[in-house]
Write an enzyme that holds these catalytic residues in place. Structure first.
Site, short mmCIF file in Angstrom:
data_model
loop_
_atom_site.label_atom_id
_atom_site.label_comp_id
_atom_site.label_asym_id
_atom_site.label_seq_id
_atom_site.Cartn_x
_atom_site.Cartn_y
_atom_site.Cartn_z
N THR A 216 0.96 -1.20 0.00
CA THR A 216 -0.04 0.11 -0.25
C THR A 216 0.92 1.15 0.02
O THR A 216 2.05 1.26 0.51
CB THR A 216 -0.85 0.09 1.21
OG1 THR A 216 -1.64 -0.91 1.10
CG2 THR A 216 -1.62 1.32 1.50
N THR A 267 -0.04 0.94 6.92
CA THR A 267 -0.04 -0.22 6.04
C THR A 267 0.18 -1.52 6.67
O THR A 267 0.99 -1.49 7.84
CB THR A 267 1.23 0.10 5.10
OG1 THR A 267 1.47 -1.20 4.17
CG2 THR A 267 2.75 0.32 5.86
N1 ASP Z 1 -3.77 -2.33 4.74
C1 ASP Z 1 -4.05 -2.91 3.64
C2 ASP Z 1 -5.17 -3.57 3.44
O1 ASP Z 1 -5.47 -4.51 4.46
C3 ASP Z 1 -2.83 -3.59 2.91
C4 ASP Z 1 -1.58 -3.00 2.94
O2 ASP Z 1 -1.32 -2.05 3.70
O3 ASP Z 1 -0.70 -3.32 2.18
O4 ASP Z 1 -5.91 -3.28 2.54
#
Ligand code: ASP
Length: 350
Positions: A216, A267
């Site tokens: 992300t 993230t």
């Molecule tokens: N937090 C994001 C999600 O769960 C994924 C990520 O941070 O890479 O959608």
């Protein structure tokens, strides 16, 4: 007569001295007032996702490519702030750079859902008035962060999802692309690999999220007027079930900004970040318990989330321009640039 000449010379001399003094004083006044006006701090901090990345698994070229994009994003956002632009503009512009890069799990290069689609989530928040905008499950918006901002500024709502959000995007002249625009081979292969482990009922592989790698993107900024803003954009997690929405577009979970405390973007494994209302929790620790940004972020990311095995990290900046970037995974693409001349871009723990 001589006396007269002498008097004239003395008064001319005094006149010259007074002129010199006037100039000297005005110059030193100028100098001391320059020193007295403290330049207002501003700065920007970003992430490109946290996960199980280790130096040994990356080539020199790959590391250079990630760092180049992170630096390009930071430079973009910092130049907005340096020219007196708003934290909100800096956040949006920075995230667009990362969304347009196939290296990150946002915009082009987003991960695939279980049924082979790219469903994107994004959010943005203005710390000066607590306004926020978010979108979830969009499949045709080139830059979801732009749509999140439009939801905040051009609608009466905070969050819009799926088809409705896309109709709104068309009304707002926000660029629509064919869903195939988001596809990259690397993300497609990652989905196939997880599905293979799923078929083999390899629970230990699946539970350890070896290949999720997250990815992300997020940004938080403080502008010259003391306003804070944060934004986050993602494709979510590889193999997520259709319709799954993560923490990113949920205000207070993956994204939060408040001029009284800080601006944050998270993230990691979204379900844990939703259940722990991570970014709001950090802000609340600062607001109600007077913790510093660093103490508050560590409390939540390095203690609370670790206890629950919720992998991930956050980046944040407070109203004084202090930066924090804690993560409990092996690595996190991250960096910051502040008006005191500091600038850092890192991927691994060391
Ligand atoms: N937090 C994001 C999600 O769960 C994924 C990520 O941070 O890479 O959608």
């Amino acid at each position: 007569m001589n006396k007269f000449l002498e008097l004239k010379t003395i008064s001319l001399f005094l006149f010259l001295i007074s002129i010199i003094l006037v100039f000297w004083c005005s110059d030193s006044t100028h100098k001391s007032s320059d020193a007295e006006i403290p330049s207002k701090p501003f700065g920007i901090v970003i992430h490109g996702g946290a996960g199980n990345m280790e130096r040994a698994n990356y080539s020199v070229e790959q590391i250079a490519a990630y760092k180049e994009r992170l630096n390009a994003a930071l430079t973009k956002g910092y130049s907005v702030l340096e020219n007196g632009g708003t934290a909100l503009d800096a956040v949006e512009q920075t995230i667009i750079v990362l969304e347009n890069s196939p290296l990150f799990n946002a915009g082009k290069g987003a991960v695939f859902t279980n049924n082979g689609l790219n469903e994107l989530d994004a959010a943005i928040m203005d710390g000066s008035n607590l306004n926020a905008g978010a979108v979830a499950g969009v499949t045709t918006i080139k830059n979801p962060i732009k749509l999140a901002r439009a939801v905040m500024e051009k609608s009466k709502h905070v969050m819009m999802i799926g088809k409705g959000a896309e109709i709104f995007a068309a009304e707002q002249n926000i660029e629509i692309v064919d869903p195939s625009y988001f596809r990259t081979e690397e993300r497609w292969k990652a989905l196939q690999k997880i599905k293979m482990h799923e078929q083999n009922k390899d629970e230990s592989y699946l539970n350890n999220n070896y290949d999720y790698k997250f990815g992300t993107v997020g940004c938080a900024a403080l502008d010259i007027n003391g306003n804070l803003a944060a934004g986050t954009s993602t494709g979510g997690m590889t193999n997520k079930k259709y319709g799954r929405v993560g923490d990113v577009p949920i205000i207070g979970a993956g994204t939060y900004a408040n001029n009284n405390t800080c601006a944050l973007s998270a993230t990691g494994h979204g379900e844990f970040f939703i259940r722990n209302v991570v970014t709001h929790d950090i802000s609340a620790l600062m607001e109600y318990k007077n913790l510093s940004l660093k103490e508050a972020a560590n409390e939540v990311v390095m203690k609370k989330l670790v206890q629950q095995k919720g992998g991930g990290g956050v980046i944040g900046i407070d109203k004084a321009g202090n930066i924090t970037m804690p993560f409990n995974t092996k690595g996190m693409f991250r960096g910051f640039k502040t008006s005191d001349g500091k600038s850092v871009v890192k991927i691994f723990r060391d």
